[in-house]
Design a protein around this motif. Structure first.
Motif, PDB file in Angstrom:
ATOM      1  N   VAL D  59       0.847  -1.199   0.000  1.00 33.99           N
ATOM      2  CA  VAL D  59       0.000   0.000   0.000  1.00 33.99           C
ATOM      3  C   VAL D  59       0.879   1.244   0.000  1.00 33.99           C
ATOM      4  CG1 VAL D  59      -1.849   1.240   1.174  1.00 33.99           C
ATOM      5  CG2 VAL D  59      -1.812  -1.253   1.236  1.00 33.99           C
ATOM      6  N   ILE D  60       1.958   1.213   0.778  1.00 30.58           N
ATOM      7  CA  ILE D  60       2.905   2.334   0.786  1.00 30.58           C
ATOM      8  C   ILE D  60       3.488   2.546  -0.616  1.00 30.58           C
ATOM      9  CG2 ILE D  60       5.142   3.119   1.688  1.00 30.58           C
ATOM     10  CD1 ILE D  60       4.413   1.530   4.298  1.00 30.58           C
ATOM     11  N   ALA D  61       3.831   1.456  -1.284  1.00 31.12           N
ATOM     12  CA  ALA D  61       4.406   1.543  -2.637  1.00 31.12           C
ATOM     13  C   ALA D  61       3.430   2.201  -3.608  1.00 31.12           C
ATOM     14  CB  ALA D  61       4.806   0.151  -3.130  1.00 31.12           C
ATOM     15  N   ILE D  62       2.151   1.858  -3.487  1.00 31.87           N
ATOM     16  CA  ILE D  62       1.136   2.442  -4.385  1.00 31.87           C
ATOM     17  C   ILE D  62       0.984   3.931  -4.087  1.00 31.87           C
ATOM     18  CG2 ILE D  62      -1.312   2.398  -5.021  1.00 31.87           C
ATOM     19  CD1 ILE D  62      -1.218  -0.668  -4.375  1.00 31.87           C
ATOM     20  N   ASN D  63       0.918   4.278  -2.818  1.00 30.51           N
ATOM     21  CA  ASN D  63       0.811   5.704  -2.489  1.00 30.51           C
ATOM     22  C   ASN D  63       2.080   6.467  -2.854  1.00 30.51           C
ATOM     23  OD1 ASN D  63      -1.842   6.221  -1.409  1.00 30.51           O
ATOM     24  ND2 ASN D  63      -1.312   4.946   0.352  1.00 30.51           N
ATOM     25  N   PHE D  64       3.220   5.805  -2.767  1.00 31.61           N
ATOM     26  CA  PHE D  64       4.472   6.486  -3.130  1.00 31.61           C
ATOM     27  C   PHE D  64       4.495   6.788  -4.643  1.00 31.61           C
ATOM     28  CE2 PHE D  64       9.239   6.360  -3.850  1.00 31.61           C
ATOM     29  CZ  PHE D  64       9.468   7.611  -3.297  1.00 31.61           C
ATOM     30  N   GLN D  65       3.876   5.932  -5.452  1.00 32.82           N
ATOM     31  CA  GLN D  65       3.776   6.235  -6.884  1.00 32.82           C
ATOM     32  C   GLN D  65       3.090   7.578  -7.090  1.00 32.82           C
ATOM     33  OE1 GLN D  65       1.791   2.851  -8.774  1.00 32.82           O
ATOM     34  NE2 GLN D  65       3.791   2.043  -9.341  1.00 32.82           N
TER      35      GLN D  65
END
Lengths: 76, 76, 76, 76, 76, 76
Positions: D59-65
């Motif tokens: 989820v962090i990776a998606i928000n970081f995008q």
């Protein structure tokens, strides 16, 4: 898999693009498990499992993003 | 599925785009399991399962990304 | 759901955009399970399940990508 | 949650952007389960579960995008 | 892994790009579990599990998005 | 985590970018579970679990999308 199965991401219509996304999703499976007999058996299992069908639809959705972008969304 | 069900990704409104994303998500399932009776049975199961509903909403979200980009986010 | 609930993806602030992403995520669930009583019951289950909460946050993150792009990331 | 917690997606550094992505991921959870006591209890469970930690990282990776795109990847 | 295994994301054809996406997906696994014997054993398990195969296909789909964008979708 | 671990998303090569994506994926875990002893114990579990390895590879793939875009795909 030395034969050509993906010459292009370009399709004439959005629907053909969606069907290409399905092909890509299945190829992703086949590269990992090439045995058609095993695949056949697994298919009859997951085609009757709601979670597995949703997961399959998700992979198609991700591949469709790629195909749709490649075709510039079939905008006229 | 030889009939045309996806002539375009363009919709008049964001809401119609969201509904098209739902259609795409369901089609992804139907290409894998075309039998309407099986689908009906599975539907009554996963419509009462929180995890399955979240997973369904996720597939819709992914397809909505595609439809929204195709429509340039319905910006005026 | 014939009423208009998504007239636009444009919001004034990033935070309002994040809240719209939450609305989109919930709508994705409601289109699949429209019965508010069932939804209420499921909600009390998954709101106490760590995995379900992470999954919900993931759907919001995906929808927020769409809303943020639509708003050109609220850059001045 | 009427107070402002997301005034902007712009951060000075990539690392601050990554930390904002973590905030977004947690907010996605909190909008669904606002009770801090419940969250505390769930946290101690999933922080010791490898699958839950990977899911949180996703989820962090998606928000970081989203945050990275908003900041044009902090290119000079 | 000090040797060079990813000199470029550019490929001549979409199919070579898809195969690069498979390589990326496997490398993601190998960086976490480098022992080839363990990998071999796990492989024989998940290659016979429908959910695991769908999950593998999903990782390939995500990496293919990256490779396809890098190649500007192999548009002429 | 007050020290700087992410000064930039720019890398010299695609492979260094892939390795940065791995770092981002691990940091996403560490922000949630900072105790190195717990992480060590969990690692030995999920490194022997096919589903966990695929999930880890997926997070890397998502972070690699971000890093690759930041580097304009290392196109010359």
């Amino acid at each position: 898999m030395s034969d050509t199965w993906l010459p292009s991401l370009i399709t004439e219509t959005p629907q053909a693009g969606f069907e290409l996304a399905i092909t890509l999703s299945r190829k992703g499976v086949r590269y990992t498990q090439p045995d058609p007999e095993v695949l056949q058996k697994l298919r009859s299992v997951y085609a009757n499992d709601a979670d597995a069908l949703t997961a399959a639809s998700q992979v198609i959705a991700i591949n469709f993003q790629t195909v749709a972008a490649a075709n510039n969304y079939w905008r006229k």
